[in-house]
Design a protein around this motif. Sequence first.
Motif, PDB file in Angstrom:
ATOM      1  N   GLN A  90      45.011  43.307  46.354  1.00 11.71           N
ATOM      2  CA  GLN A  90      44.412  42.035  45.970  1.00 11.71           C
ATOM      3  C   GLN A  90      45.462  41.162  45.314  1.00 11.71           C
ATOM      4  N   GLN A  95      38.751  51.687  40.195  1.00 13.53           N
ATOM      5  CA  GLN A  95      38.896  50.655  39.172  1.00 13.53           C
ATOM      6  C   GLN A  95      40.150  49.812  39.362  1.00 13.53           C
ATOM      7  N   TYR A 109      29.988  41.370  47.446  1.00 10.10           N
ATOM      8  CA  TYR A 109      30.447  42.119  46.280  1.00 10.10           C
ATOM      9  C   TYR A 109      30.757  41.136  45.158  1.00 10.10           C
ATOM     10  N   LYS A 110      30.606  41.610  43.936  1.00  5.76           N
ATOM     11  CA  LYS A 110      30.933  40.814  42.752  1.00  5.76           C
ATOM     12  C   LYS A 110      32.085  41.490  42.012  1.00  5.76           C
ATOM     13  N   GLN A 111      33.050  40.678  41.579  1.00  4.62           N
ATOM     14  CA  GLN A 111      34.154  41.201  40.778  1.00  4.62           C
ATOM     15  C   GLN A 111      34.187  40.436  39.453  1.00  4.62           C
ATOM     16  N   GLY A 159      37.265  43.394  36.394  1.00  3.10           N
ATOM     17  CA  GLY A 159      38.058  43.795  37.549  1.00  3.10           C
ATOM     18  C   GLY A 159      37.428  44.728  38.553  1.00  3.10           C
ATOM     19  N   GLU A 160      36.345  45.419  38.189  1.00  2.00           N
ATOM     20  CA  GLU A 160      35.766  46.340  39.163  1.00  2.00           C
ATOM     21  C   GLU A 160      34.993  45.582  40.232  1.00  2.00           C
ATOM     22  N   LEU A 161      34.799  46.205  41.363  1.00  2.00           N
ATOM     23  CA  LEU A 161      34.046  45.588  42.464  1.00  2.00           C
ATOM     24  C   LEU A 161      32.659  46.196  42.527  1.00  2.00           C
TER      25      LEU A 161
END
Lengths: 113, 117
Positions: A37, A106, B37-39, B43-45
């Motif tokens: 990313q 994570q 998806y939400k981040q 930081g996690e998805l």
Amino acid sequence: NAGVTQTPKFRVLKTGQSMTLLCAQDMNHEYMYWYRQDPGMGLRLIHYSVGEGTTAKGEVPDGYNVSRLKKQNFLLGLESAAPSQTSVYFCASSRRALNTEAFFGQGTRLTVV
Amino acid sequence: AQKVTQAQTEISVVEKEDVTLDCVYETRDTTYYLFWYKQPPSGELVFLIRRNSFDEQNEISGRYSWNFQKSTSSFNFTITASQVVDSAVYFCALRGYSGAGSYQLTFGKGTKLSVIP
């Protein structure tokens, strides 16, 4: 149930060094993925695996190698790190069925100086 | 090849406003699945929803709703009465057949939503 675990969470490398990122999942999933990313680029697929002993290239595979010797583990290797590989790396896993969502680790923040 | 386009890079809204995040996709498959998806800033998805290519019914979950239109290859996401906790990057994704008997999961570039109190 740990889900998807990535090791390490943070790492700083010097240009030319090598390292391996480890992804482990405990959900008995067939598919595993490595994404990177970057700002403005979204999540780009590096490599993926559809089962133990198999790997395939994604959208941005150059400079990376992967191995899936055990079903639960998917390793991402950088043989000679470059500053362009500074990124956040996410591992994910999913069941084989088309309708299943992916579960993500994570993330690993890697900086190459 | 499959492709997901999220044309909105960043959106800012004031709390309690409604906001729609756009997602347009391309695929040659007739059977595929779409995901959101939400981040959050941590930081996690986080998985939000899936929709298959044969089900064009809209779905509502609390303040969230999704509109799938196969005719326009779009799968838009609306948040009603937005809240500060909705501030995050939202990703649209497509899972379809990539050849050689495997499925590939392709993401859009994401839309960063900022909800201002």
